[in-house]
Design a protein around this motif. Structure first.
Motif, PDB file in Angstrom:
ATOM      1  N   SER A 253       0.981  -1.042  -0.109  1.00  0.00           N
ATOM      2  CA  SER A 253      -0.128   0.160  -0.012  1.00  0.00           C
ATOM      3  C   SER A 253       1.137   1.357  -0.093  1.00  0.00           C
ATOM      4  N   ALA A 254       1.974   1.119   0.682  1.00  0.00           N
ATOM      5  CA  ALA A 254       2.987   2.426   0.827  1.00  0.00           C
ATOM      6  C   ALA A 254       3.439   2.653  -0.630  1.00  0.00           C
ATOM      7  N   ALA A 255       3.984   1.684  -1.120  1.00  0.00           N
ATOM      8  CA  ALA A 255       4.576   1.667  -2.526  1.00  0.00           C
ATOM      9  C   ALA A 255       3.484   2.065  -3.740  1.00  0.00           C
ATOM     10  N   VAL A 256       2.311   1.568  -3.510  1.00  0.00           N
ATOM     11  CA  VAL A 256       1.294   1.838  -4.445  1.00  0.00           C
ATOM     12  C   VAL A 256       0.762   3.446  -4.408  1.00  0.00           C
ATOM     13  N   ASN A 257       0.639   4.071  -3.373  1.00  0.00           N
ATOM     14  CA  ASN A 257       0.586   5.274  -2.977  1.00  0.00           C
ATOM     15  C   ASN A 257       1.550   6.129  -3.580  1.00  0.00           C
ATOM     16  N   ALA A 258       2.588   6.002  -2.710  1.00  0.00           N
ATOM     17  CA  ALA A 258       3.988   6.792  -3.478  1.00  0.00           C
ATOM     18  C   ALA A 258       4.056   6.538  -5.157  1.00  0.00           C
ATOM     19  N   LYS A 259       4.010   5.596  -5.555  1.00  0.00           N
ATOM     20  CA  LYS A 259       3.879   5.679  -7.004  1.00  0.00           C
ATOM     21  C   LYS A 259       2.767   6.574  -8.026  1.00  0.00           C
ATOM     22  N   LYS A 260       1.933   6.636  -7.230  1.00  0.00           N
ATOM     23  CA  LYS A 260       0.603   7.564  -7.701  1.00  0.00           C
ATOM     24  C   LYS A 260       1.150   9.076  -7.743  1.00  0.00           C
ATOM     25  N   VAL A 261       1.782   9.306  -6.685  1.00  0.00           N
ATOM     26  CA  VAL A 261       2.523  10.520  -6.570  1.00  0.00           C
ATOM     27  C   VAL A 261       3.357  10.779  -7.752  1.00  0.00           C
ATOM     28  N   MET A 262       4.434   9.725  -7.662  1.00  0.00           N
ATOM     29  CA  MET A 262       5.543   9.607  -8.621  1.00  0.00           C
ATOM     30  C   MET A 262       4.918   9.874 -10.041  1.00  0.00           C
ATOM     31  N   HIS A 435      10.917  12.873  -1.527  1.00  0.00           N
ATOM     32  CA  HIS A 435      10.466  12.042  -0.543  1.00  0.00           C
ATOM     33  C   HIS A 435       9.460  10.679  -0.934  1.00  0.00           C
ATOM     34  N   MET A 436       8.732  10.985  -2.129  1.00  0.00           N
ATOM     35  CA  MET A 436       8.039  10.068  -2.529  1.00  0.00           C
ATOM     36  C   MET A 436       8.753   8.944  -3.166  1.00  0.00           C
ATOM     37  N   CYS A 437       9.964   9.193  -4.012  1.00  0.00           N
ATOM     38  CA  CYS A 437      10.867   8.424  -4.654  1.00  0.00           C
ATOM     39  C   CYS A 437      11.285   7.570  -3.302  1.00  0.00           C
ATOM     40  N   LEU A 438      11.850   7.986  -2.396  1.00  0.00           N
ATOM     41  CA  LEU A 438      12.435   7.375  -1.369  1.00  0.00           C
ATOM     42  C   LEU A 438      11.335   6.341  -0.743  1.00  0.00           C
ATOM     43  N   ALA A 439      10.285   6.771  -0.468  1.00  0.00           N
ATOM     44  CA  ALA A 439       8.948   6.190   0.130  1.00  0.00           C
ATOM     45  C   ALA A 439       8.781   4.759  -0.677  1.00  0.00           C
ATOM     46  N   PHE A 440       8.593   5.023  -1.930  1.00  0.00           N
ATOM     47  CA  PHE A 440       8.496   4.010  -2.950  1.00  0.00           C
ATOM     48  C   PHE A 440       9.624   2.733  -3.148  1.00  0.00           C
ATOM     49  N   ALA A 441      10.656   3.354  -3.129  1.00  0.00           N
ATOM     50  CA  ALA A 441      12.002   2.484  -3.081  1.00  0.00           C
ATOM     51  C   ALA A 441      12.057   1.456  -1.904  1.00  0.00           C
ATOM     52  N   GLU A 442      11.842   2.195  -0.819  1.00  0.00           N
ATOM     53  CA  GLU A 442      11.914   1.420   0.490  1.00  0.00           C
ATOM     54  C   GLU A 442      10.791   0.435   0.580  1.00  0.00           C
ATOM     55  N   ALA A 443       9.546   0.898   0.069  1.00  0.00           N
ATOM     56  CA  ALA A 443       8.424  -0.259   0.046  1.00  0.00           C
ATOM     57  C   ALA A 443       8.440  -1.111  -0.860  1.00  0.00           C
ATOM     58  N   ALA A 444       8.828  -0.872  -2.212  1.00  0.00           N
ATOM     59  CA  ALA A 444       8.805  -1.711  -3.311  1.00  0.00           C
ATOM     60  C   ALA A 444       9.862  -2.614  -3.192  1.00  0.00           C
ATOM     61  N   ASN A 445      11.009  -2.328  -2.535  1.00  0.00           N
ATOM     62  CA  ASN A 445      11.998  -3.383  -2.307  1.00  0.00           C
ATOM     63  C   ASN A 445      11.777  -4.432  -1.339  1.00  0.00           C
ATOM     64  N   SER A 459      10.910  -0.060 -10.933  1.00  0.00           N
ATOM     65  CA  SER A 459      11.681  -0.681 -10.045  1.00  0.00           C
ATOM     66  C   SER A 459      12.181   0.138  -8.879  1.00  0.00           C
ATOM     67  N   ALA A 460      12.448  -0.237  -7.738  1.00  0.00           N
ATOM     68  CA  ALA A 460      12.826   0.301  -6.515  1.00  0.00           C
ATOM     69  C   ALA A 460      14.293   1.154  -6.929  1.00  0.00           C
ATOM     70  N   LYS A 461      15.010   0.309  -7.694  1.00  0.00           N
ATOM     71  CA  LYS A 461      16.343   0.859  -8.142  1.00  0.00           C
ATOM     72  C   LYS A 461      16.238   2.000  -8.946  1.00  0.00           C
ATOM     73  N   THR A 462      15.391   2.174  -9.829  1.00  0.00           N
ATOM     74  CA  THR A 462      14.971   3.409 -10.613  1.00  0.00           C
ATOM     75  C   THR A 462      14.650   4.613  -9.749  1.00  0.00           C
ATOM     76  N   ALA A 463      13.942   4.434  -8.642  1.00  0.00           N
ATOM     77  CA  ALA A 463      13.458   5.367  -7.909  1.00  0.00           C
ATOM     78  C   ALA A 463      14.586   6.121  -7.170  1.00  0.00           C
ATOM     79  N   ILE A 464      15.508   5.220  -6.734  1.00  0.00           N
ATOM     80  CA  ILE A 464      16.825   5.677  -6.055  1.00  0.00           C
ATOM     81  C   ILE A 464      17.614   6.295  -7.298  1.00  0.00           C
ATOM     82  N   GLN A 465      17.552   6.038  -8.480  1.00  0.00           N
ATOM     83  CA  GLN A 465      18.453   6.538  -9.418  1.00  0.00           C
ATOM     84  C   GLN A 465      18.189   8.069  -9.685  1.00  0.00           C
ATOM     85  N   TYR A 466      16.604   8.348  -9.398  1.00  0.00           N
ATOM     86  CA  TYR A 466      16.198   9.760  -9.566  1.00  0.00           C
ATOM     87  C   TYR A 466      16.819  10.522  -8.429  1.00  0.00           C
TER      88      TYR A 466
END
Length: 593
Positions: A253-262, A435-445, A459-466
């Motif tokens: 749920s954390a990943a889904v919602n962070a990804k919506k913002v991204m 903040h949303m990139c970090l939240a998504f990366a942590e949760a998706a991982n 992927s979580a990796k791509t979010a951290i690349q950003y």
């Protein structure tokens, strides 16, 4: 529970000739029930919710030993020094105001404008904002005061969804942590039904609607902010302290919602002249496109510069970055300074050379130069050596104790020696793209690992690349451009090593990205299940100028303080415990019950 007198805040504007019932006769006062909640939010990082809160972690050391947060961190805070009581009161006062607006849909049914279409735009926005603001202040209560009670249960805050007479006999119990999460999520979803996805002119399809919609409401709650709130709530609820069984659905749920913002930022908000994920953060632009939700701003302000600069440059040096934080910044090629093969070529005898560009945009170190607007015009040079340096710890009470000073949030165009002093606005970016990139990366991982993009479309990796790709405020290019043909060897290596290794990298990136924003205090608590990671020695740099007058000897293991927390949780305000027998105090605060 909330305040001593209704009159102090029920009147959204200070009209002494109107009673609390009269406000319903005046549409501007009804709107004020919602509007005043924004005034209750912090507007800068120079408070106990911002940089000072980092001073209670391993990121920073507060110069004053009598500061309340310093005493919290060293286990010496008394019931009369609670710096968080004001936030408990603020949150419930704000919740009261929106409860008043929401009760019986009285606010929604207030006529604001004669034209029905325009009236619908206004009342729907206000109704949505009221739900969203209640979620916001409830989330603040949960993050600050949620924890294991002395009864062994994981508790949140007393949920109050109707206006409560503050002068009546009240005795509320804390709801469970899970119940509080459910209430916040429900309010976010209710808000989303009423709010536009974002307050942007280009999203308004009927031009005439711009009279009461669009960018003029920037900085007020919108639909995408409610998704960000949900992402943060789920992220904390999914973390080890609050998720001992590791319920994966919470991470999802954390990943889904962070990804919506991204997704919103990358697609709908990524317009000409608008959001670009590689652009540097502009802390002095209240309209910066990387913001998801900001505070109201303070114009022509110099509070952060006064707070962070040393006395030699007319600052107060109230807080200094720790060596522990400095060590978290990698080298210019992305490898950490403790890489076993030293592939970043770190030299402890010259520790500030060849570091990640983010380091130079965040921290002033020995011999660093403050150049006006990051040009060649020199304003100040830092001298942090103990044998004669003007900025060294102990030389002045306005110098940092760690021999590091903070550059983040500092406007480099401000020089108090100029004939005309230039100042820019300051604001607080409550939710940012990063903040949303970090939240998504942590949760998706946690759900699918570092490199799997099939579930979420990224992927979580791509979010951290950003995060690692972004330019810095002083113009440097990031470590890991998200462009075909470019690579970040260390990031790729860690991602290939699986969830555990990647989780450690994400946490370090989060530490670097959010330092002095007041987030690490809560991150450390949600990530841990005991006090081990909280209670550590804090270090600075002890620097000696060598006899040649040019080189230095660095002791980077120089202890400047300790963290000795007695509890992983903040206390429920002592005054409230005395007032309400049903309130259960948090574990570890035996003397506060």
């Amino acid at each position: 529970m909330l305040i001593s007198s209704c009159k102090n805040y029920l009147e959204p504007f200070p009209n002494g000739d109107r009673s609390s019932e009269d406000i319903w006769k005046y549409q501007e006062n009804v709107q004020g029930l919602v509007g005043r909640c924004y005034d209750n939010m912090a507007r800068n990082y120079n408070d106990n919710e911002g940089a000072y809160l980092d001073g209670a972690t391993d990121n920073a050391e507060i110069t004053s030993t009598v500061n309340a947060l310093h005493r919290l961190a060293t286990g010496t805070m008394t019931t009369g020094q609670d710096p968080f009581l004001t936030y408990w009161n603020r949150d419930y006062q704000s919740i009261y105001l929106v409860n008043l607006f929401l009760k019986d849909r009285r606010g929604y049914n207030t006529p604001f404008i004669l034209d029905q279409r325009m009236n619908d735009l206004v009342r729907r926005r206000l109704q949505g904002e009221a739900f969203a603001l209640r979620a916001w202040f409830q989330w603040d209560l949960l993050q600050k005061f949620g924890g294991e009670g002395m009864d062994g249960k994981m508790l949140g805050f007393p949920i109050i969804t109707t206006p409560v007479d503050p002068n009546g006999q009240i005795n509320f119990a804390r709801n469970t942590y899970d119940e509080c999460v459910a209430q916040i999520i429900a309010d976010c979803d209710s808000a989303y039904k009423y709010l536009p996805i974002a307050h942007r002119d280009f999203l308004v399809t009927v031009p005439g609607d711009l009279l009461y919609s669009g960018g003029k409401y920037w900085g007020r709650m919108d639909g995408i902010t409610t998704r960000a709130i949900k992402a943060n709530v789920y992220l904390t609820w999914a973390s080890p302290r609050f998720n001992p069984s590791n319920n994966i659905s919470r991470w999802d749920s954390a990943a889904v919602n962070a990804k919506k913002v991204m997704d919103f930022k990358l697609t709908r908000d990524n317009v000409t002249g608008g959001f670009n994920p590689v652009n540097a953060v502009n802390w002095f632009d209240p309209m910066f496109a990387g913001i998801v939700f900001p505070s109201r701003w303070v114009a022509t302000n110099e509070d952060m510069e006064k707070m962070f600069y040393p006395g030699g440059f007319q600052g107060n040096g109230v807080i200094g970055a720790t060596q522990d934080l400095v060590n978290a910044f990698p080298m210019a090629n992305g490898y950490p300074i403790d890489d076993a093969a030293n592939r970043g070529l770190y030299n402890p005898a010259n520790p500030y050379a060849g570091r990640d560009p983010r380091f130079y945009s965040t921290i002033f170190y020995n011999t660093a130069q403050a150049k006006k607007n990051n040009t060649g015009v020199l304003m100040y040079t830092f001298e942090n050596w103990s044998n004669g340096g003007k900025d060294a710890a102990g030389v002045k009470s306005s110098n940092s104790l760690t021999n590091y000073h903070v550059k983040k949030f500092v406007y480099m165009g401000l020089n108090w020696s100029d004939p005309t002093i230039s100042r820019l606005p300051h604001t607080k970016f409550f939710v940012r793209w990063a903040h949303m990139c970090l939240a998504f990366a942590e949760a998706a991982n946690q759900v699918v690992g570092p490199t799997d993009a099939s579930k979420y479309g990224m992927s979580a990796k791509t979010a951290i690349q950003y995060i690692r790709a972004r330019k810095t405020p002083d113009g440097a290019i990031g470590l890991s451009p998200v462009v075909p043909g470019n690579s970040d060897a260390y990031l790729t290596e860690v991602a290939a090593n699986g969830k555990t290794a990647f989780d450690a990298l994400v946490k370090n990136e989060r530490r670097i990205e959010t330092c002095f924003e007041g987030m690490r205090f809560f991150d450390l608590r949600r990530w841990t299940t005991d006090l081990t990671e909280l209670n550590k020695a804090i270090h600075g740099a002890n620097i000696t100028l060598n006899s040649d007058g040019k080189t230095f000897t660095y002791d980077l293991n120089y202890q400047v303080g300790n963290r000795t927390y007695l509890s992983a949780y903040l206390p429920i305000p002592y005054n409230e415990i005395l007032r309400m027998s049903k309130l259960v105090q948090n574990k570890g605060w035996d003397s506060w019950k």
